[in-house]
Motif scaffolding. Structure first.
Motif, PDB file in Angstrom:
ATOM      1  N   ASN A 135       0.815  -1.232   0.000  1.00  0.00           N
ATOM      2  CA  ASN A 135       0.000   0.000   0.000  1.00  0.00           C
ATOM      3  C   ASN A 135       0.844   1.276   0.000  1.00  0.00           C
ATOM      4  OD1 ASN A 135       0.886  -0.058   2.576  1.00  0.00           O
ATOM      5  ND2 ASN A 135      -1.112   0.012   3.552  1.00  0.00           N
ATOM      6  N   ARG A 150      16.018  -5.461   7.602  1.00  0.00           N
ATOM      7  CA  ARG A 150      16.152  -5.158   9.033  1.00  0.00           C
ATOM      8  C   ARG A 150      17.418  -4.356   9.312  1.00  0.00           C
ATOM      9  NH1 ARG A 150      15.141  -9.486  13.941  1.00  0.00           N
ATOM     10  NH2 ARG A 150      14.399  -7.934  15.397  1.00  0.00           N
ATOM     11  N   LEU A 151      18.481  -4.666   8.565  1.00  0.00           N
ATOM     12  CA  LEU A 151      19.730  -3.908   8.736  1.00  0.00           C
ATOM     13  C   LEU A 151      19.571  -2.473   8.228  1.00  0.00           C
ATOM     14  CD1 LEU A 151      22.428  -6.511   7.653  1.00  0.00           C
ATOM     15  CD2 LEU A 151      22.246  -5.433   9.879  1.00  0.00           C
ATOM     16  N   PRO A 188      15.068  -0.866  10.534  1.00  0.00           N
ATOM     17  CA  PRO A 188      14.332  -1.755  11.447  1.00  0.00           C
ATOM     18  C   PRO A 188      12.827  -1.470  11.512  1.00  0.00           C
ATOM     19  CG  PRO A 188      16.339  -0.990  12.491  1.00  0.00           C
ATOM     20  CD  PRO A 188      16.204  -0.211  11.221  1.00  0.00           C
ATOM     21  N   PHE A 189      12.432  -0.196  11.370  1.00  0.00           N
ATOM     22  CA  PHE A 189      11.002   0.123  11.423  1.00  0.00           C
ATOM     23  C   PHE A 189      10.269  -0.406  10.190  1.00  0.00           C
ATOM     24  CE2 PHE A 189      12.499   3.366  14.464  1.00  0.00           C
ATOM     25  CZ  PHE A 189      11.647   3.079  15.519  1.00  0.00           C
ATOM     26  N   PHE A 222      11.197  -2.984   8.514  1.00  0.00           N
ATOM     27  CA  PHE A 222      11.150  -4.439   8.722  1.00  0.00           C
ATOM     28  C   PHE A 222       9.948  -4.811   9.587  1.00  0.00           C
ATOM     29  CE2 PHE A 222      12.075  -7.931  11.661  1.00  0.00           C
ATOM     30  CZ  PHE A 222      12.266  -8.976  10.782  1.00  0.00           C
ATOM     31  N   GLU A 223       9.721  -4.034  10.650  1.00  0.00           N
ATOM     32  CA  GLU A 223       8.592  -4.337  11.549  1.00  0.00           C
ATOM     33  C   GLU A 223       7.257  -4.195  10.818  1.00  0.00           C
ATOM     34  OE1 GLU A 223       8.859  -5.666  14.476  1.00  0.00           O
ATOM     35  OE2 GLU A 223      11.033  -5.448  14.584  1.00  0.00           O
ATOM     36  N   THR A 224       7.215  -3.275   9.839  1.00  0.00           N
ATOM     37  CA  THR A 224       5.978  -3.099   9.067  1.00  0.00           C
ATOM     38  C   THR A 224       5.792  -4.254   8.083  1.00  0.00           C
ATOM     39  OG1 THR A 224       6.445  -0.744   9.135  1.00  0.00           O
ATOM     40  CG2 THR A 224       4.709  -1.438   7.637  1.00  0.00           C
ATOM     41  N   TYR A 276       7.622  -7.441   7.752  1.00  0.00           N
ATOM     42  CA  TYR A 276       8.144  -8.808   7.850  1.00  0.00           C
ATOM     43  C   TYR A 276       7.085  -9.897   7.732  1.00  0.00           C
ATOM     44  CZ  TYR A 276       6.839  -9.537  12.784  1.00  0.00           C
ATOM     45  OH  TYR A 276       6.148  -9.706  13.957  1.00  0.00           O
ATOM     46  N   SER A 303      -2.372   9.477  -0.806  1.00  0.00           N
ATOM     47  CA  SER A 303      -1.790  10.666  -0.161  1.00  0.00           C
ATOM     48  C   SER A 303      -1.437  11.787  -1.135  1.00  0.00           C
ATOM     49  CB  SER A 303      -0.546  10.264   0.641  1.00  0.00           C
ATOM     50  OG  SER A 303       0.418   9.730  -0.219  1.00  0.00           O
ATOM     51  N   SER A 323       8.394   9.656   4.634  1.00  0.00           N
ATOM     52  CA  SER A 323       6.999   9.692   5.085  1.00  0.00           C
ATOM     53  C   SER A 323       6.586  11.059   5.615  1.00  0.00           C
ATOM     54  CB  SER A 323       6.789   8.632   6.171  1.00  0.00           C
ATOM     55  OG  SER A 323       7.631   8.927   7.260  1.00  0.00           O
ATOM     56  N   ARG A 324       7.582  11.933   5.866  1.00  0.00           N
ATOM     57  CA  ARG A 324       7.222  13.235   6.426  1.00  0.00           C
ATOM     58  C   ARG A 324       7.010  14.308   5.355  1.00  0.00           C
ATOM     59  NH1 ARG A 324      11.901  12.712  10.677  1.00  0.00           N
ATOM     60  NH2 ARG A 324      12.403  11.154   9.137  1.00  0.00           N
ATOM     61  N   SER A 353       1.890  16.470   1.985  1.00  0.00           N
ATOM     62  CA  SER A 353       0.999  15.997   0.927  1.00  0.00           C
ATOM     63  C   SER A 353      -0.439  16.219   1.356  1.00  0.00           C
ATOM     64  CB  SER A 353       1.236  14.511   0.678  1.00  0.00           C
ATOM     65  OG  SER A 353       0.936  13.797   1.853  1.00  0.00           O
ATOM     66  N   ALA A 366      -5.541   3.108   0.079  1.00  0.00           N
ATOM     67  CA  ALA A 366      -4.528   2.448   0.916  1.00  0.00           C
ATOM     68  C   ALA A 366      -5.090   1.248   1.664  1.00  0.00           C
ATOM     69  CB  ALA A 366      -3.958   3.451   1.914  1.00  0.00           C
ATOM     70  N   GLN A 367      -6.423   1.113   1.653  1.00  0.00           N
ATOM     71  CA  GLN A 367      -7.035   0.007   2.382  1.00  0.00           C
ATOM     72  C   GLN A 367      -7.141  -1.234   1.483  1.00  0.00           C
ATOM     73  OE1 GLN A 367     -10.672   1.340   4.166  1.00  0.00           O
ATOM     74  NE2 GLN A 367      -9.647   2.959   5.305  1.00  0.00           N
ATOM     75  N   ARG A 382      -0.030   2.060  13.400  1.00  0.00           N
ATOM     76  CA  ARG A 382      -0.165   2.166  11.940  1.00  0.00           C
ATOM     77  C   ARG A 382      -1.639   2.152  11.559  1.00  0.00           C
ATOM     78  NH1 ARG A 382       3.378  -2.097  12.503  1.00  0.00           N
ATOM     79  NH2 ARG A 382       5.537  -1.398  12.397  1.00  0.00           N
ATOM     80  N   ASP A 405       3.001  10.888  10.566  1.00  0.00           N
ATOM     81  CA  ASP A 405       2.630  11.286   9.213  1.00  0.00           C
ATOM     82  C   ASP A 405       1.712  12.494   9.306  1.00  0.00           C
ATOM     83  OD1 ASP A 405       3.915   9.502   7.340  1.00  0.00           O
ATOM     84  OD2 ASP A 405       2.817   7.928   8.373  1.00  0.00           O
TER      85      ASP A 405
END
Lengths: 194, 167
Positions: A27, A82-83, A86-87, A89-91, A93, A147, A154-155, A158, A166-167, B82, B109
């Motif tokens: 998404n 992940r290297l 890391p954030f 990766f958490e979203t 994985y 967006s 991401s900052r 927009s 996105a859903q 999220r 965001d």
């Protein structure tokens, strides 16, 4: 001839349906890139192992080792993500590990039996590249629709155009529209043939 | 008498598979260690206390990503919320009974009204402050924040119980 064409078309639609979970998870551009690249390496690894293992090993062993190769490459891709971030990766994985079990990757793990199938193995790799590009571009399109901007940052400022994109439901609608458009183009091209 | 020939190919393939799995395992462990180091540095940097030298623990409990515990000082929890591709990240430092002392926003965001409001309410509710401004989003966001705060409290209390048990 028509039966062969229909069979190829059905295989493509089945592969697209099998790819739907990844298309739904994709998404945004960054997650689309992660999933697309992971899919490409897993698909290529599975197809390469299925092609390179000797035929005398048998279909079951070849399938097992090809899927294993895909799983190992997905794990390595996840480690690289992940290297790097890391954030991210958490979203991503959970959906990354789903790549191994998608129909196109499982299809690529099947050993090519005939000589003709082996000669067409390069087409399988190109198809994998096409699927990976589809995952990435859908992520970019959905991020743009939701967006109003495509950015890895991401900052970035927009404004929301169509947040629904996105859903998951938005993903299915976009996939349906793209598939319908593609089919209409193919029909028009066929009609224009002499 | 038929004598079946031993095929060494399968052994070569199994050996290669074992090597690849071991390599993937090593890479994964290395990435996890580096990621922990990065996240504890982020927490220490945001709390402007590089001398903390926190130890990171990944928790992945609801919206709580993990915990950074320094040798001396308050533990901090990283919160990641999220929604439809948008993300809000913050660090919440907690005292020994698990109540949030201070919130350090990391990323939000800003184009998402939901995430903007989530940031405002998380800071406000965790500090027990009242605000005069209201938004139609509040009724949807407040249960999320209450859930996050309760999770942080229960995690910190569980950690303290384990520590007390060890003493």
């Amino acid at each position: 001839m028509e039966i062969v064409e229909n069979s190829a078309r059905n295989r493509s639609w089945a592969a697209l349906a099998g790819l739907a979970p990844l298309l739904v998870f994709s998404n945004g551009l960054s997650i689309g890139l992660v999933l697309g690249v992971t899919f490409l390496v897993a698909h290529s690894a599975a197809a390469a192992v299925a092609l390179l293992l000797p035929v005398r090993l048998g279909r079951s062993y070849t399938f097992f080792f090809s899927v294993l190769a895909a799983a190992v490459t997905v794990s390595m891709a996840a480690s690289v993500v992940r290297l790097l971030d890391p954030f991210l990766f958490e979203t991503a994985y959970r959906s990354m590990f789903l790549v191994t079990l998608t129909i196109p990757v499982l299809g690529a793990s099947v050993m090519p039996v005939s000589m003709e199938e082996r000669e067409h193995a390069i087409e399988d790799l190109v198809r994998g590249l096409g699927f990976a590009l589809a995952i990435m571009s859908l992520g970019a399109v959905r991020e743009f629709l939701s967006s109003g901007i495509i950015s890895v940052n991401s900052r970035a400022p927009s404004s929301s155009l169509l947040p629904f994109a996105a859903q998951p439901a938005g993903a299915f609608i976009i996939i349906g529209l793209v598939a319908a458009g593609f089919r209409a183009i193919m029909r028009a091209a066929k009609r224009s043939e002499p | 008498m038929n004598k079946t020939k031993f095929d060494p190919t399968i052994l070569i393939v199994i050996g290669s598979a074992v090597v690849m799995i071991a390599l993937a395992g090593f890479t994964s462990a290395y990435a996890a260690r580096k990621s922990s180091h990065y996240l504890s540095q982020i927490v220490d940097g945001a709390m402007q206390a590089p001398v903390r030298k926190s130890a990171w623990t990944t928790l992945r409990d609801g919206r709580i990503l993990g915990r950074a515990v320094p040798g001396k000082g308050l533990a901090a929890y990283v919160v990641v919320a999220r929604r439809t591709g948008k993300e809000y990240r913050a660090i919440a430092s907690v005292d020994a009974d698990g109540s949030v002392k201070k919130v350090y926003p990391l990323v939000s965001d800003s184009d998402s009204a939901f995430m903007r409001r989530l940031g405002v309410l998380f800071d406000r509710i965790s500090q027990g402050r009242a605000g005069t401004d209201l938004s139609p989003l509040d009724s949807a966001i407040e249960p999320l924040i209450v859930d996050m705060l309760e999770t942080i409290t229960s995690l910190e209390r569980a950690r303290m119980e384990v520590l007390d048990g060890d003493r």
